[in-house]
Design a protein around this motif. Structure first.
Motif, PDB file in Angstrom:
ATOM      1  N   LEU A 155      -2.893  -8.047  -1.885  1.00  0.00           N
ATOM      2  CA  LEU A 155      -3.709  -7.336  -0.564  1.00  0.00           C
ATOM      3  C   LEU A 155      -5.279  -7.641  -0.343  1.00  0.00           C
ATOM      4  O   LEU A 155      -5.959  -8.090  -0.777  1.00  0.00           O
ATOM      5  CB  LEU A 155      -3.864  -5.610  -0.660  1.00  0.00           C
TER       6      LEU A 155
ATOM      7  N   ALA B  99      -8.410  -6.325   1.750  1.00  0.00           N
ATOM      8  CA  ALA B  99      -8.846  -5.183   2.718  1.00  0.00           C
ATOM      9  C   ALA B  99     -10.579  -5.153   2.923  1.00  0.00           C
ATOM     10  O   ALA B  99     -11.161  -5.936   1.777  1.00  0.00           O
ATOM     11  CB  ALA B  99      -8.301  -3.743   1.252  1.00  0.00           C
TER      12      ALA B  99
ATOM     13  N   VAL C 233       0.613  -1.123  -0.007  1.00  0.00           N
ATOM     14  CA  VAL C 233      -0.180   0.210  -0.177  1.00  0.00           C
ATOM     15  C   VAL C 233       0.878   1.328  -0.209  1.00  0.00           C
ATOM     16  O   VAL C 233       1.171   1.549   0.763  1.00  0.00           O
ATOM     17  CB  VAL C 233      -0.879   0.055   1.627  1.00  0.00           C
TER      18      VAL C 233
ATOM     19  N   ALA D  72      -6.762  -2.612   5.182  1.00  0.00           N
ATOM     20  CA  ALA D  72      -6.438  -3.424   4.348  1.00  0.00           C
ATOM     21  C   ALA D  72      -4.886  -4.197   5.240  1.00  0.00           C
ATOM     22  O   ALA D  72      -4.224  -3.153   5.968  1.00  0.00           O
ATOM     23  CB  ALA D  72      -5.463  -2.234   3.432  1.00  0.00           C
TER      24      ALA D  72
END
Ligand SMILES: Nc1ncnc2c1ncn2[C@@H]1O[C@H](COP(=O)(O)OP(=O)(O)OP(=O)(O)O)[C@@H](O)[C@H]1O
Ligand SMILES: [Mg+2]
Lengths: 245, 310
Positions: free
Chosen positions: B55, B57, B35, B48
């Motif tokens: 990822l 999230a 991120v 997240a």
């Protein structure tokens, strides 16, 4: 010799003769009309002149500025300044009015798009970002077709029934545009069966059964068309005696 | 500003400052599994977690919150090779509204796989509009596997639009399943242009299960060269006054192949579903109209396709 000549064209479709020795001589800078009843072969003649798919195989010739264009593509004819306004113009999903009218304009000429919309009586701000799709009414679509032709500024334009689907007020714009085209020395071939539109032309060809049966000044052809052809029950059927036409 | 962020924005043709300098715009920037940036606005919650390949999230728009400006999301990978797995759990709580504009960018891809598993719930009377634009490189070395499951609660509105017209597709296997409850609305659109040996597979299912639910599945696809597209759209309506429409248009050029299977199923006498499918080469009358103004055939076809995909 005219700027556009159709010479003795015979064309059959599915074994049916549609054009039977059609000849037209169209003079530079003048407004001409082709009149005739439904099914006379007027739109077919327009397709032959423009060289559309399905109308390229025929006997006879089509000349632009004295040169045969029979073997030229539609694009090549367009580039030589010959174009066609369709009786029922195509609709394009998602294509904007500005991209349609501006298709052949250079970046510095984009102002022409607005001018041409204005000329056909459509408010540029209201139309320029709309799509040339089925959301336009038939009359709006016809006017946008004409705007695209005004923007192109052709040498010769064939207009197939420019008045169909057009209301009385908009028809005045169309007539004004005919004057504009004439001022620009654009040669116009109007295809119509409307006496009102016919009266806007200088010369007329009377078509029946795929050929020209009379030609001359509008003053002479128009009364004949109105009095003899409109009520005639011959209706393009050559098996009925064609002697009267 | 980190260099990668500059690169991400450059690849999608955007000036990062226009988005990043505006405090009122929420944003999330993700490169591979990292991120790079998050900026939130009131009522928007993001939880997240970076995973090995991507990822995980959870995005929530809290009850009654109306987020004015679309949330800007960017998922990308600058390298030529790699894997990016995104798992999203999106909740638009009751009466909330939000829009997301997502860019997925793989400008140099030669061998990249990007998967996205999204679970979406649009609450009662809530509104959620999602737009996803893909920017791929010219090589076609991407495999995109988006899988979405959506529930639209009573009176909710859900729209999603998938656009892949920049760069080569590579392979896309898109699956979407949406269930719409009473008086909800769903609008699902995909616009994809394929070339080379691209493979496009869409499998979309809409279920209009609530009274007065409305839904449309729209796919506009153009394929050329040796590309192939297969669209399977299924829309079922099983409640009174449920209304649905399936629209599939595919333009095929060269050796490309397109297939469409619209399945419409109605199991309530007061429900109504329509479909239209048009597959074929570029329309002759459209082509000839533009050619009669002096455009050559290729330019005319490109303009027509660009319109259809717009
Ligand atoms: N593919 C075809 N096969 C057979 N007949 C055809 C074909 N295409 C056109 N025709 C016929 O050719 C004739 C001329 O058609 P065309 O469209 O040129 O008439 P028109 O004079 O433009 O008529 P309108 O005033 O109705 O526009 C019609 O009788 C039509 O039915
Ligand atoms: Mg006609």
């Amino acid at each position: 010799m005219g700027v556009l000549d159709v010479e003795g064209v015979f064309l059959t479709k599915n074994g049916v003769p549609i054009l039977n020795g059609l000849s037209l001589e169209v003079w530079e800078g003048h407004v001409h009309a082709v009149v005739g009843p439904n099914g006379a072969g007027k739109s077919t003649a327009a397709s032959v002149i423009m060289g559309l798919a399905g109308y390229r195989d025929f006997e006879g010739d089509v000349l632009l500025g004295g040169e045969s264009i029979k073997d030229l593509s539609v694009t090549e004819r367009g580039r030589r300044g010959l174009t066609l306004a369709w009786q029922e113009p195509a609709r394009f999903e998602g294509l904007s009015v500005s991209d349609f009218i501006g298709a052949t304009l250079d970046a510095e000429n984009r102002e022409v798009i607005r001018e041409s919309l204005d000329m056909v009586g459509l408010e540029p701000d209201d139309y320029i970002d709309r799509a040339v799709d089925k959301s336009l009414s038939g009359g709006e679509r016809k006017r946008i077709e004409l705007a695209s032709i005004l923007a192109m500024n052709p040498r010769v334009v064939v207009m197939d029934e420019p008045d169909s689907g057009i209301d009385v007020a908009a028809l005045e714009h169309i007539f004004d545009n005919l004057d504009t085209l004439k001022e620009r020395n654009t040669t116009v071939l109007l295809i119509t069966h409307s006496p009102t539109v016919l009266r806007r032309a200088e010369h007329a060809f009377l078509m029946c059964c795929g050929r020209v049966v009379d030609k001359g000044s509008v003053d002479r052809i128009a009364p004949y068309f109105e009095q003899q052809c409109i009520p005639c029950d011959h209706k393009n059927r050559p098996e009925k005696d064609a002697a009267g036409t | 500003m980190p260099d990668l962020i500059e690169q991400l924005y450059a690849s999608i043709g955007q000036n990062p400052h226009e988005i990043r300098d505006d405090e009122s715009i929420a944003r999330i920037e993700v490169h591979k599994n990292e991120v790079l940036g998050v900026h939130l606005v009131p009522g928007l919650e993001v939880d997240a977690e970076e995973t090995e390949d991507g990822l995980d999230a959870a995005i929530t728009v809290t009850r009654g919150t109306r987020i004015e400006k679309p949330v800007q999301v960017c998922f990308g990978m600058m390298p030529e090779r790699g894997l990016q797995k995104i798992v999203l759990d999106i909740r638009i709580e009751d009466e909330a509204s939000a829009a997301i504009i997502a860019h997925c960018t793989f400008p140099f891809a030669r061998e990249i796989t990007h998967t996205m598993d999204a679970e979406i719930r649009v609450g009662h009377g809530a509104e959620y509009a999602y737009f996803e634009r893909h920017v791929h490189g010219p090589e076609g070395g991407v495999r995109i596997v988006p899988k979405t499951r959506v529930t639209v609660e009573q009176g909710g509105r859900f729209s999603t639009e998938f656009e892949l017209i920049k760069g080569r597709v590579g392979t896309i296997d898109l699956e979407l399943e949406a269930t719409c409850k009473a008086h909800s609305v769903m609008d699902v659109k995909a616009r994809i242009g394929g070339a080379g040996d691209d493979r496009i597979n869409l499998n979309e299912i809409g279920r209009l299960i609530g009274e007065g639910a409305r839904g449309a599945l729209t796919s506009h696809i153009a394929v050329r060269d040796a590309a192939r597209a297969e669209v399977l759209n299924t829309l079922t309506a099983s409640a009174p006054f449920a209304r649905g429409h399936v629209d599939c248009k595919e333009i095929v050029q060269d050796q490309a192949v397109a297939k469409a299977v619209p399945v419409v199923e109605v199991n309530h006498p007061k429900a109504h579903v329509t479909h239209e499918a048009a597959i074929g080469s570029v329309d002759t009358k459209q082509l000839e109209t533009l050619m009669s103004r002096g455009l050559d055939e290729d330019a005319a076809a490109a303009l027509i396709i660009q319109g259809m995909l717009s």
